[in-house]
Write a protein that holds these residues in place. Structure first.
Motif, PDB file in Angstrom:
ATOM      1  N   UNK A   1     -13.312   6.441  38.283  1.00  0.00           N
ATOM      2  CA  UNK A   1     -12.267   7.656  39.047  1.00  0.00           C
ATOM      3  C   UNK A   1     -11.009   7.625  38.330  1.00  0.00           C
ATOM      4  N   UNK A   2     -10.250   6.645  38.112  1.00  0.00           N
ATOM      5  CA  UNK A   2      -9.014   6.678  37.280  1.00  0.00           C
ATOM      6  C   UNK A   2      -9.058   7.478  35.987  1.00  0.00           C
ATOM      7  N   UNK A   3     -10.054   7.073  35.185  1.00  0.00           N
ATOM      8  CA  UNK A   3     -10.385   7.637  34.063  1.00  0.00           C
ATOM      9  C   UNK A   3     -10.605   9.098  34.026  1.00  0.00           C
ATOM     10  N   UNK A   4     -11.440   9.710  35.001  1.00  0.00           N
ATOM     11  CA  UNK A   4     -11.921  11.004  35.224  1.00  0.00           C
ATOM     12  C   UNK A   4     -10.540  11.878  35.553  1.00  0.00           C
ATOM     13  N   UNK A   5      -9.638  11.224  36.420  1.00  0.00           N
ATOM     14  CA  UNK A   5      -8.581  11.917  36.948  1.00  0.00           C
ATOM     15  C   UNK A   5      -7.796  12.096  35.776  1.00  0.00           C
ATOM     16  N   UNK A   6      -7.378  10.939  35.072  1.00  0.00           N
ATOM     17  CA  UNK A   6      -6.549  11.200  33.799  1.00  0.00           C
ATOM     18  C   UNK A   6      -7.014  12.102  32.831  1.00  0.00           C
TER      19      UNK A   6
ATOM     20  N   UNK B   1      -6.912  -1.045  44.558  1.00  0.00           N
ATOM     21  CA  UNK B   1      -6.164  -0.827  45.911  1.00  0.00           C
ATOM     22  C   UNK B   1      -6.822  -1.024  47.072  1.00  0.00           C
ATOM     23  N   UNK B   2      -8.150  -1.113  47.126  1.00  0.00           N
ATOM     24  CA  UNK B   2      -8.568  -1.581  48.678  1.00  0.00           C
ATOM     25  C   UNK B   2      -8.860  -3.013  48.703  1.00  0.00           C
TER      26      UNK B   2
ATOM     27  N   UNK C   1      -3.214   1.451  41.344  1.00  0.00           N
ATOM     28  CA  UNK C   1      -4.338   1.001  42.099  1.00  0.00           C
ATOM     29  C   UNK C   1      -5.311   2.207  42.535  1.00  0.00           C
ATOM     30  N   UNK C   2      -5.003   3.482  42.119  1.00  0.00           N
ATOM     31  CA  UNK C   2      -6.000   4.560  42.376  1.00  0.00           C
ATOM     32  C   UNK C   2      -6.011   5.626  41.510  1.00  0.00           C
ATOM     33  N   UNK C   3      -6.572   6.751  41.574  1.00  0.00           N
ATOM     34  CA  UNK C   3      -6.775   7.891  40.882  1.00  0.00           C
ATOM     35  C   UNK C   3      -5.453   8.764  40.964  1.00  0.00           C
ATOM     36  N   UNK C   4      -5.022   8.847  42.296  1.00  0.00           N
ATOM     37  CA  UNK C   4      -3.757   9.586  42.720  1.00  0.00           C
ATOM     38  C   UNK C   4      -2.594   8.793  41.923  1.00  0.00           C
TER      39      UNK C   4
ATOM     40  N   UNK D   1     -12.311  -2.752  37.350  1.00  0.00           N
ATOM     41  CA  UNK D   1     -12.425  -2.641  38.902  1.00  0.00           C
ATOM     42  C   UNK D   1     -13.350  -1.410  39.228  1.00  0.00           C
ATOM     43  N   UNK D   2     -13.682  -1.444  40.550  1.00  0.00           N
ATOM     44  CA  UNK D   2     -14.603  -0.424  41.078  1.00  0.00           C
ATOM     45  C   UNK D   2     -13.987   1.041  40.730  1.00  0.00           C
ATOM     46  N   UNK D   3     -12.556   1.041  41.001  1.00  0.00           N
ATOM     47  CA  UNK D   3     -11.959   2.486  40.823  1.00  0.00           C
ATOM     48  C   UNK D   3     -11.675   3.016  39.440  1.00  0.00           C
ATOM     49  N   UNK D   4     -11.857   2.217  38.334  1.00  0.00           N
ATOM     50  CA  UNK D   4     -11.497   2.627  37.007  1.00  0.00           C
ATOM     51  C   UNK D   4     -12.238   3.732  36.538  1.00  0.00           C
TER      52      UNK D   4
END
Length: 108
Positions: free
Chosen positions: A25-30, A66-67, A95-98, A20-23
């Motif tokens: 961002x999620x990896x970076x945030x984690x 999530x979008x 569904x999002x980094x947050x 997914x497009x947000x993956x």
């Protein structure tokens, strides 16, 4: 003649899911939170997208965009049955980094 390695790989590549497009961002945030993250999105067969190590524990994250509209965020049958049969680490849908960071914070 022998098929080129590229041709063989192309056939294999079709089986892999596009993350997914947000993956990313999620990896970076984690990782910023100190988690170890292993991308499993290429495994297929309903396996969740990320193996996350945090506070000496492992959890699995299934990434949904999530979008997208709710029906597009629904788990396909393969994922539902994978989650049901899996006796190991819990699986969280994020569904999002947050959302992923909040979920990570709930791991004791």
């Amino acid at each position: 003649g022998m098929s080129s390695p590229r041709g063989r790989f192309a056939r294999f590549a079709k089986v892999r899911r596009k993350p997914d497009a947000n993956q990313g961002d999620i990896e970076k945030a984690l990782r910023r939170c100190g988690a170890s993250v292993l991308d499993l999105s290429g495994v297929g067969g309903g396996c969740p997208d990320l193996l996350v190590g945090f506070r000496r524990q492992f959890v699995l994250f299934e990434v949904k965009d999530g979008d997208k509209c709710p029906s597009k965020q629904k788990l396909p049958d393969a994922q539902v049955s994978w989650h049901k049969q899996w006796a190991g680490f819990p699986v969280f849908v994020v569904t999002s980094a947050a959302h992923a960071v909040v979920t990570l914070g709930q791991i004791e």
